[in-house]
Design a protein around this motif. Structure first.
Motif, PDB file in Angstrom:
ATOM      1  N   SER A 269     -35.919  47.952  18.591  1.00 57.40           N
ATOM      2  CA  SER A 269     -34.603  48.761  18.823  1.00 57.40           C
ATOM      3  C   SER A 269     -35.140  50.265  18.041  1.00 57.40           C
ATOM      4  CB  SER A 269     -33.547  48.199  17.762  1.00 57.40           C
ATOM      5  OG  SER A 269     -33.090  47.361  18.188  1.00 57.40           O
TER       6      SER A 269
ATOM      7  N   ASP B 105     -33.132  53.033  19.528  1.00 55.60           N
ATOM      8  CA  ASP B 105     -32.136  52.701  19.275  1.00 55.60           C
ATOM      9  C   ASP B 105     -31.700  52.491  17.771  1.00 55.60           C
ATOM     10  OD1 ASP B 105     -29.406  51.328  19.270  1.00 55.60           O
ATOM     11  OD2 ASP B 105     -30.162  49.480  20.351  1.00 55.60           O
ATOM     12  N   ARG B 106     -31.074  53.196  17.339  1.00 51.89           N
ATOM     13  CA  ARG B 106     -30.917  53.293  15.724  1.00 51.89           C
ATOM     14  C   ARG B 106     -29.873  52.458  15.269  1.00 51.89           C
ATOM     15  NH1 ARG B 106     -34.409  56.665  13.429  1.00 51.89           N
ATOM     16  NH2 ARG B 106     -33.602  56.169  11.242  1.00 51.89           N
ATOM     17  N   THR B 107     -28.994  52.076  16.214  1.00 45.51           N
ATOM     18  CA  THR B 107     -27.794  51.245  16.005  1.00 45.51           C
ATOM     19  C   THR B 107     -28.302  50.008  15.844  1.00 45.51           C
ATOM     20  OG1 THR B 107     -26.124  52.724  16.888  1.00 45.51           O
ATOM     21  CG2 THR B 107     -25.611  50.403  16.673  1.00 45.51           C
ATOM     22  N   GLY B 108     -29.268  49.769  16.868  1.00 44.05           N
ATOM     23  CA  GLY B 108     -29.798  48.365  16.764  1.00 44.05           C
ATOM     24  C   GLY B 108     -30.739  47.850  15.673  1.00 44.05           C
TER      25      GLY B 108
ATOM     26  N   LYS C  35     -30.242  49.256  12.573  1.00 35.95           N
ATOM     27  CA  LYS C  35     -29.605  49.058  11.467  1.00 35.95           C
ATOM     28  C   LYS C  35     -28.895  47.602  11.590  1.00 35.95           C
ATOM     29  CE  LYS C  35     -28.348  53.869  11.056  1.00 35.95           C
ATOM     30  NZ  LYS C  35     -27.441  54.931  11.319  1.00 35.95           N
ATOM     31  N   GLN C  36     -28.462  47.113  12.678  1.00 33.94           N
ATOM     32  CA  GLN C  36     -27.793  45.981  12.845  1.00 33.94           C
ATOM     33  C   GLN C  36     -28.875  44.667  12.690  1.00 33.94           C
ATOM     34  OE1 GLN C  36     -26.205  46.075  16.772  1.00 33.94           O
ATOM     35  NE2 GLN C  36     -24.050  46.978  16.079  1.00 33.94           N
TER      36      GLN C  36
ATOM     37  N   TRP D  83     -29.697  44.629   8.977  1.00 32.81           N
ATOM     38  CA  TRP D  83     -28.605  43.874   8.108  1.00 32.81           C
ATOM     39  C   TRP D  83     -28.456  42.506   8.480  1.00 32.81           C
ATOM     40  CZ3 TRP D  83     -25.670  45.247   4.320  1.00 32.81           C
ATOM     41  CH2 TRP D  83     -25.348  46.733   4.075  1.00 32.81           C
TER      42      TRP D  83
ATOM     43  N   TYR E 152     -30.623  54.672   7.393  1.00 38.20           N
ATOM     44  CA  TYR E 152     -29.569  55.495   7.201  1.00 38.20           C
ATOM     45  C   TYR E 152     -29.870  56.927   7.104  1.00 38.20           C
ATOM     46  CZ  TYR E 152     -26.019  51.653   7.788  1.00 38.20           C
ATOM     47  OH  TYR E 152     -25.377  50.515   8.490  1.00 38.20           O
TER      48      TYR E 152
END
Length: 290
Positions: free
Chosen positions: A173, A178-181, A183-184, A187, A246
């Motif tokens: 990601s 893809d910064r959302t991917g 972080k997910q 996590w 983040y």
């Protein structure tokens, strides 16, 4: 203009933390020795020196890595610098591999060339029968139960394998923006790492044998315990990467900090697979499961 850099290397500024780290390491190891020999200065003095050294080491780790992050964001980590940092991380992981080779070597040595033992199920202690007529050499003393490898250890194996896929998801990601991917995936990896640590702690609490007593239990706890410590370190490593994600620190072209964490986590995964097969499955073969 006279001070303008005309090369691709990063010349470090003078820093106090290498000196603080060296003094703290000496203080920490001295505190360990004093804690093992409370008759020298007393138990309070040993504990004080030990915790003072540990506090200094933690402060050194925090400040040193903070400076590295500042350097990365400042643009000091040029492609040449990053290449050499990769070489350093590879050598570090190679040294960790040899560290675990030592524990595997001792485990197989104890298993293949055991000392004759007598096990007292009531007290959980063992007595050496070396040299006695008719003594039978057994790695796991008769009457001693071991952990079922296909219960909690197998569950932890699946958890770590899943965490390897989630950290790869985060890496891909990041490469594709893809910064959302990112972080997910981080996590999910951190959650799986924490879950692994909790399950291993529970496994230790219900284990039918203690740390000492015989070579099997000592080798078991040292090998799996040090791996558990590496899982904890890797989880912290990834948590720092999540915090930096983040803050928007990583880019598809410059993200060595995350890449090093991913390499370390994959190393932890591979070591566990060897531990599961060698220590849990092969090491406890033929014994009664708890």
């Amino acid at each position: 203009m006279a001070g303008t850099a005309n090369h691709d290397y990063h010349i470090l500024e003078p820093d106090i933390w290498p000196l603080v780290g060296s003094i703290s390491a000496l203080t920490f190891t001295s505190g360990m020795v004093l804690s093992w020999h409370p008759d020298v200065l007393g138990p309070i003095a040993g504990a004080t020196v030990l915790w003072a050294g540990l506090a200094g080491l933690i402060a050194t780790f925090f400040m040193w890595f903070k400076n590295i992050v500042i350097e990365a964001q400042r643009g000091d980590h040029t492609p040449v610098v990053q290449l050499h940092m990769r070489y350093g991380m590879i050598l570090f992981i190679a040294s960790e591999v040899m560290f675990f080779v030592g524990w595997f070597w001792s485990f197989f040595d104890f298993a293949l060339f055991p000392t004759p033992l007598s096990f007292d199920a009531a007290s959980g202690s063992t007595t050496s029968l070396f040299g006695e007529a008719g003594a039978i050499a057994q790695f796991i003393p008769e009457g001693m139960e071991v952990l079922d490898p296909f219960a909690l250890p197998l569950l932890n194996t699946l958890i770590l394998l899943c965490s390897g896929t989630t950290v790869t998801w985060a890496h891909h990601s990041l490469i594709h923006g893809d910064r959302t991917g990112l972080k997910q995936g981080l996590w999910a990896t951190i959650a799986l790492g924490v879950l692994f640590s909790f399950i291993q702690a529970y496994e230790y609490s219900v284990a039918p044998f203690g740390f000492g007593g015989n070579t099997y239990s000592s080798a078991f706890y040292m090998a799996t315990g040090f791996h558990g410590f590496h899982v904890l370190v890797g989880t912290i490593f990834l948590a720092v990467c999540l915090y930096r994600a983040y803050l928007g620190h990583f880019t598809p072209r410059q993200h060595f900090g995350f890449e090093a964490a991913a390499w370390y986590w994959h190393f932890v995964d591979v070591v566990w697979l060897f531990l599961f097969v060698a220590v849990y499955v092969w090491g406890g073969w033929g014994a009664e499961y708890h």
